[in-house]
Design an enzyme around this catalytic site. Structure first.
Site, PDB file in Angstrom:
ATOM      1  N   LYS A  80       0.806  -1.222   0.000  1.00 50.94           N
ATOM      2  CA  LYS A  80       0.000   0.000   0.000  1.00 50.94           C
ATOM      3  C   LYS A  80       0.841   1.276   0.000  1.00 50.94           C
ATOM      4  O   LYS A  80       0.364   2.335  -0.412  1.00 50.94           O
ATOM      5  CB  LYS A  80      -0.933   0.001   1.207  1.00 50.94           C
ATOM      6  CG  LYS A  80      -2.061  -1.010   1.143  1.00 50.94           C
ATOM      7  CD  LYS A  80      -3.149  -0.563   0.198  1.00 50.94           C
ATOM      8  CE  LYS A  80      -4.396  -1.429   0.317  1.00 50.94           C
ATOM      9  NZ  LYS A  80      -5.493  -0.933  -0.538  1.00 50.94           N
ATOM     10  N   SER A  88       1.731  -9.829  -0.293  1.00 53.55           N
ATOM     11  CA  SER A  88       1.416  -8.403  -0.275  1.00 53.55           C
ATOM     12  C   SER A  88       1.574  -7.709   1.072  1.00 53.55           C
ATOM     13  O   SER A  88       1.694  -6.482   1.114  1.00 53.55           O
ATOM     14  CB  SER A  88      -0.012  -8.189  -0.784  1.00 53.55           C
ATOM     15  OG  SER A  88      -0.922  -8.989  -0.040  1.00 53.55           O
TER      16      SER A  88
END
Length: 333
Positions: free
Chosen positions: A55, A308
């Site tokens: 992110k 991720s």
């Protein structure tokens, strides 16, 4: 590709903009998964990113795309945790202040880290959609600048830089496995990968419980789904009924979406820890989970798997690794 809301050129520009502010994370071959699958399997270790997840790429690109006056007003976003942490870090680095709105389903470890980074935190309701209502109020009444967690061209372009790095590390990649939630990562990675390697498949992976993008793609339009607790908490939340970017890109670019059970996600987390020596959260384990489950069928070339994020409650992680009853399995709901 040129008619998409975010193009390869946008992603390449984002890569230049955020260089030096994010880490170029390692890409390593997995001996255990390569042997099991019969093709080379590479792991993109994005959970090694500064804030523990991908992110930071999108948040940094979005903040740097704002004017000095906009940054001075402060930024705000709804988040399931990782975007909030990234936006708090990116805003602080550029002299701005972030306000993060989250539902009560967001794990406390993620909330605490966002507070540590100096952001204002507001806990609202039991869904990301309810948290978004508070974001809209703060924009209207206090003049804060919204930086959405996924449905924003600058955010998508920032996440897409990950796809550029994958193709550079594995030029002959045949399949890329990407976690799928609101679609910011999947849209950006798919645009980058297919822009550089048009024949590569990009598969979105998510949990069975509350998969908003999958339900929307099946319906042919954005729809609301009930948000449910899951090991893959970072993949929760809706995509927004007025979604302007990621629904269209995921519809046009993804080659498929696979849903995974809580038990399969737990198996992916255990494999990452016991075989790869990596601590990852449930949302990051879906690629490994898909390979272990055999749901992808026969693979015809090298595979890249995006890990991720690592922002998992370590007590929960230990229970999963020890093989204890999966806390969010349907029979425990």
């Amino acid at each position: 590709m040129t008619n998409l809301p975010v193009t390869l050129a946008d992603i390449e520009q984002a890569a230049r903009r955020i260089e030096g502010r994010i880490l170029r994370t390692p890409f390593v071959l997995s001996a255990s998964l390569s042997e099991r699958c019969g093709v080379a399997v590479g792991l993109k270790l994005e959970h090694h990113q500064t804030t523990g997840s991908f992110k930071l790429r999108g948040a940094t690109n979005a903040v740097l795309s704002l004017s000095p006056e906009e940054r001075a007003r402060g930024v705000v976003a709804a988040s399931t945790g990782n975007h909030g942490r990234a936006l708090a870090h990116a805003a602080k680095a550029e002299g701005s202040v972030a306000t993060i709105c989250m539902s009560r389903l967001v794990p406390e470890n993620k909330v605490a880290e966002i507070r540590r980074l100096g952001a204002h935190v507001r806990i609202v309701g039991r869904s990301q959609d309810e948290a978004q209502v508070e974001v809209d109020r703060l924009v209207a009444e206090d003049g804060l600048v919204m930086v959405p967690p996924f449905d924003n061209p600058a955010v998508v372009a920032g996440q897409g830089t990950l796809g550029l790095e994958i193709v550079e590390a594995m030029p002959d990649v045949a399949t890329v496995l990407v976690p799928l939630s609101g679609g910011g990562l999947a849209a950006g990675v798919a645009a980058a990968v297919k822009g550089r390697s048009p024949g590569t498949r990009v598969i979105g992976l998510t949990m069975e419980r509350g998969a908003a993008m999958k339900a929307s793609l099946d319906a042919g339009r954005p729809v609301q789904v009930e948000e449910k607790a899951s090991l893959a908490d970072s993949l929760g939340g809706g995509i927004g009924l007025d979604n302007a970017v990621t629904f269209r890109m995921c519809r046009d670019l993804l080659d498929g979406v696979i849903l995974l059970s809580e038990a399969e996600i737990a198996a992916g987390m255990r494999h990452a820890y016991t075989q790869e020596r990596e601590v990852i959260e449930g949302g990051a384990a879906v690629g490994i989970a898909a390979l272990l489950s055999g749901r992808l069928g026969k693979l015809d070339g090298p595979v890249a798997v995006i890990l991720s994020g690592r922002n998992v409650d370590m007590g929960l992680h230990q229970r999963v690794v020890n093989g204890e009853a999966d806390p969010f399995a349907e029979d425990a709901a």
